[in-house]
Design a protein around this motif. Structure first.
Motif, PDB file in Angstrom:
ATOM      1  N   PRO A 161       0.804  -1.220   0.000  1.00  0.00           N
ATOM      2  CA  PRO A 161       0.000   0.000   0.000  1.00  0.00           C
ATOM      3  C   PRO A 161       0.842   1.277   0.000  1.00  0.00           C
ATOM      4  CG  PRO A 161      -0.103  -1.083   2.136  1.00  0.00           C
ATOM      5  CD  PRO A 161       0.575  -2.026   1.214  1.00  0.00           C
ATOM      6  N   ILE A 162       2.093   1.175   0.476  1.00  0.00           N
ATOM      7  CA  ILE A 162       2.981   2.340   0.507  1.00  0.00           C
ATOM      8  C   ILE A 162       4.280   1.997  -0.213  1.00  0.00           C
ATOM      9  CG2 ILE A 162       4.164   4.043   1.943  1.00  0.00           C
ATOM     10  CD1 ILE A 162       2.302   3.199   4.244  1.00  0.00           C
ATOM     11  N   ILE A 163       4.698   2.900  -1.108  1.00  0.00           N
ATOM     12  CA  ILE A 163       5.959   2.695  -1.837  1.00  0.00           C
ATOM     13  C   ILE A 163       6.880   3.875  -1.569  1.00  0.00           C
ATOM     14  CG2 ILE A 163       7.042   2.463  -4.099  1.00  0.00           C
ATOM     15  CD1 ILE A 163       4.408   1.246  -5.115  1.00  0.00           C
ATOM     16  N   LEU A 164       8.064   3.580  -1.078  1.00  0.00           N
ATOM     17  CA  LEU A 164       9.101   4.589  -0.874  1.00  0.00           C
ATOM     18  C   LEU A 164      10.052   4.450  -2.056  1.00  0.00           C
ATOM     19  CD1 LEU A 164       9.484   6.631   1.408  1.00  0.00           C
ATOM     20  CD2 LEU A 164      11.084   5.066   2.490  1.00  0.00           C
ATOM     21  N   ALA A 208       8.904   5.614 -13.444  1.00  0.00           N
ATOM     22  CA  ALA A 208       8.243   4.457 -12.838  1.00  0.00           C
ATOM     23  C   ALA A 208       6.899   4.800 -12.202  1.00  0.00           C
ATOM     24  CB  ALA A 208       9.156   3.831 -11.789  1.00  0.00           C
ATOM     25  N   ILE A 209       6.702   6.065 -11.813  1.00  0.00           N
ATOM     26  CA  ILE A 209       5.478   6.427 -11.076  1.00  0.00           C
ATOM     27  C   ILE A 209       4.208   6.003 -11.813  1.00  0.00           C
ATOM     28  CG2 ILE A 209       4.104   8.301 -10.097  1.00  0.00           C
ATOM     29  CD1 ILE A 209       6.728   9.809  -9.596  1.00  0.00           C
ATOM     30  N   PRO A 210       3.995   6.420 -13.078  1.00  0.00           N
ATOM     31  CA  PRO A 210       2.752   6.016 -13.749  1.00  0.00           C
ATOM     32  C   PRO A 210       2.632   4.510 -13.945  1.00  0.00           C
ATOM     33  CG  PRO A 210       4.244   7.138 -15.287  1.00  0.00           C
ATOM     34  CD  PRO A 210       4.811   7.319 -13.927  1.00  0.00           C
ATOM     35  N   ILE A 211       3.751   3.838 -14.121  1.00  0.00           N
ATOM     36  CA  ILE A 211       3.730   2.373 -14.297  1.00  0.00           C
ATOM     37  C   ILE A 211       3.312   1.705 -12.994  1.00  0.00           C
ATOM     38  CG2 ILE A 211       5.142   0.343 -14.838  1.00  0.00           C
ATOM     39  CD1 ILE A 211       6.881   2.202 -16.570  1.00  0.00           C
ATOM     40  N   LEU A 212       3.871   2.187 -11.877  1.00  0.00           N
ATOM     41  CA  LEU A 212       3.519   1.622 -10.568  1.00  0.00           C
ATOM     42  C   LEU A 212       2.054   1.875 -10.233  1.00  0.00           C
ATOM     43  CD1 LEU A 212       6.719   2.709  -8.587  1.00  0.00           C
ATOM     44  CD2 LEU A 212       6.086   0.367  -9.212  1.00  0.00           C
ATOM     45  N   LEU A 213       1.541   3.045 -10.614  1.00  0.00           N
ATOM     46  CA  LEU A 213       0.139   3.362 -10.336  1.00  0.00           C
ATOM     47  C   LEU A 213      -0.817   2.606 -11.258  1.00  0.00           C
ATOM     48  CD1 LEU A 213       0.352   7.187  -9.590  1.00  0.00           C
ATOM     49  CD2 LEU A 213      -0.067   5.321  -7.970  1.00  0.00           C
ATOM     50  N   GLU A 214      -0.351   2.272 -12.437  1.00  0.00           N
ATOM     51  CA  GLU A 214      -1.166   1.426 -13.319  1.00  0.00           C
ATOM     52  C   GLU A 214      -1.243   0.016 -12.744  1.00  0.00           C
ATOM     53  OE1 GLU A 214      -1.375  -0.097 -17.988  1.00  0.00           O
ATOM     54  OE2 GLU A 214       0.200   1.289 -17.342  1.00  0.00           O
ATOM     55  N   TYR A 215      -0.118  -0.452 -12.195  1.00  0.00           N
ATOM     56  CA  TYR A 215      -0.051  -1.771 -11.562  1.00  0.00           C
ATOM     57  C   TYR A 215      -0.924  -1.822 -10.312  1.00  0.00           C
ATOM     58  CZ  TYR A 215       2.167  -5.663  -8.979  1.00  0.00           C
ATOM     59  OH  TYR A 215       2.420  -6.820  -8.267  1.00  0.00           O
ATOM     60  N   ASP A 216      -0.901  -0.728  -9.532  1.00  0.00           N
ATOM     61  CA  ASP A 216      -1.709  -0.658  -8.317  1.00  0.00           C
ATOM     62  C   ASP A 216      -2.171   0.790  -8.102  1.00  0.00           C
ATOM     63  OD1 ASP A 216      -2.941  -0.876  -5.898  1.00  0.00           O
ATOM     64  OD2 ASP A 216      -1.148  -1.398  -4.744  1.00  0.00           O
ATOM     65  N   PRO A 217      -3.352   1.137  -8.617  1.00  0.00           N
ATOM     66  CA  PRO A 217      -3.856   2.522  -8.534  1.00  0.00           C
ATOM     67  C   PRO A 217      -4.011   3.051  -7.115  1.00  0.00           C
ATOM     68  CG  PRO A 217      -5.131   1.229 -10.105  1.00  0.00           C
ATOM     69  CD  PRO A 217      -4.273   0.261  -9.359  1.00  0.00           C
ATOM     70  N   ASP A 218      -4.103   2.157  -6.138  1.00  0.00           N
ATOM     71  CA  ASP A 218      -4.306   2.578  -4.753  1.00  0.00           C
ATOM     72  C   ASP A 218      -2.996   2.818  -3.996  1.00  0.00           C
ATOM     73  OD1 ASP A 218      -7.109   2.436  -4.960  1.00  0.00           O
ATOM     74  OD2 ASP A 218      -7.069   0.282  -4.573  1.00  0.00           O
ATOM     75  N   ALA A 219      -1.885   2.544  -4.636  1.00  0.00           N
ATOM     76  CA  ALA A 219      -0.593   2.692  -3.963  1.00  0.00           C
ATOM     77  C   ALA A 219      -0.308   4.157  -3.622  1.00  0.00           C
ATOM     78  CB  ALA A 219       0.523   2.140  -4.851  1.00  0.00           C
ATOM     79  N   LEU A 220       0.277   4.369  -2.460  1.00  0.00           N
ATOM     80  CA  LEU A 220       0.700   5.700  -2.025  1.00  0.00           C
ATOM     81  C   LEU A 220       2.205   5.798  -2.237  1.00  0.00           C
ATOM     82  CD1 LEU A 220      -1.338   5.854   1.311  1.00  0.00           C
ATOM     83  CD2 LEU A 220      -1.922   6.944  -0.869  1.00  0.00           C
TER      84      LEU A 220
END
Length: 202
Positions: free
Chosen positions: A47-50, A63-75
């Motif tokens: 749920p949290i990515i540093l 990487a930000i948009p790719i990570l959010l596509e993978y998990d839209p709820d990630a902070l």
């Protein structure tokens, strides 16, 4: 209890951060990944990515948009030594909810994560200062324009041609060009597009 994915290619730094995060009572586990692709290939969703920015496998900004596509709820919280204004703005525009300059001393990670998990955002003080200073600087740049230069700026934003501006202000096209050259110099820009973009931010 929340899991944290720590994406950092410097393992020594990652271990130091992990040790600090392990002392936060509402975090359950901290997993280290040497790059965004390593995290994505793990199949896990924290749920949290540093997230660091300067990494050989993939730049953290990309990487930000790719990570959010993978998990839209990630902070996503950026955790990096890069602290220039454009990088900060690009991170936030891409979806990051926090920005930590890891060169800052005495980072209160508990405060960082509480702010994020409570629906807020977090910027280390020097990062927040850069954002405030950026907008103050832009405002001061416009204050340096003369009344005539401000008139011409407004008409350019209205998509008026040089001829239309000259006709409306009863001056020559060459005078319009001279004013525009002065405007560009004072605002430290090189094009009409930059002028319009900068005007919208004042």
């Amino acid at each position: 209890m929340y899991q944290v994915a720590l994406i950092e290619d410097d393992i020594e730094i990652a271990e130091l951060i992990k040790n600090k995060l392990n002392n936060i009572e509402f975090l359950s586990s901290i997993d280290i990944y040497e790059g965004p692709l390593t995290y994505l290939n793990s199949g896990k969703k924290a749920p949290i990515i540093l997230l660091d920015i300067l990494m050989p496998e993939m730049n953290g900004l990309n990487a930000i948009p790719i990570l959010l596509e993978y998990d839209p709820d990630a902070l996503i919280i950026m955790h990096t030594i890069k602290n220039n204004s454009e990088t900060i703005f690009q991170s936030i525009r891409s979806g990051a909810v926090g920005y930590i300059d890891k060169q800052s001393s005495n980072i209160d990670y508990t405060k960082v994560f509480r702010s994020i998990l409570n629906g807020g955002a977090y910027l280390t003080p020097n990062v927040a200062y850069k954002i405030v200073n950026y907008f103050q600087t832009k405002k001061n740049q416009f204050n340096s324009l003369t009344d005539r230069e401000n008139q011409i700026t407004d008409k350019i934003v209205e998509a008026k041609s040089y001829k239309d501006i000259a006709d409306e202000l009863n001056i020559s096209i060459n005078t319009v060009r001279m004013h525009i050259k002065n405007i560009y110099g004072k605002l430290q820009i090189n094009s009409k597009y930059e002028l319009i973009k900068l005007t919208k931010s004042r």
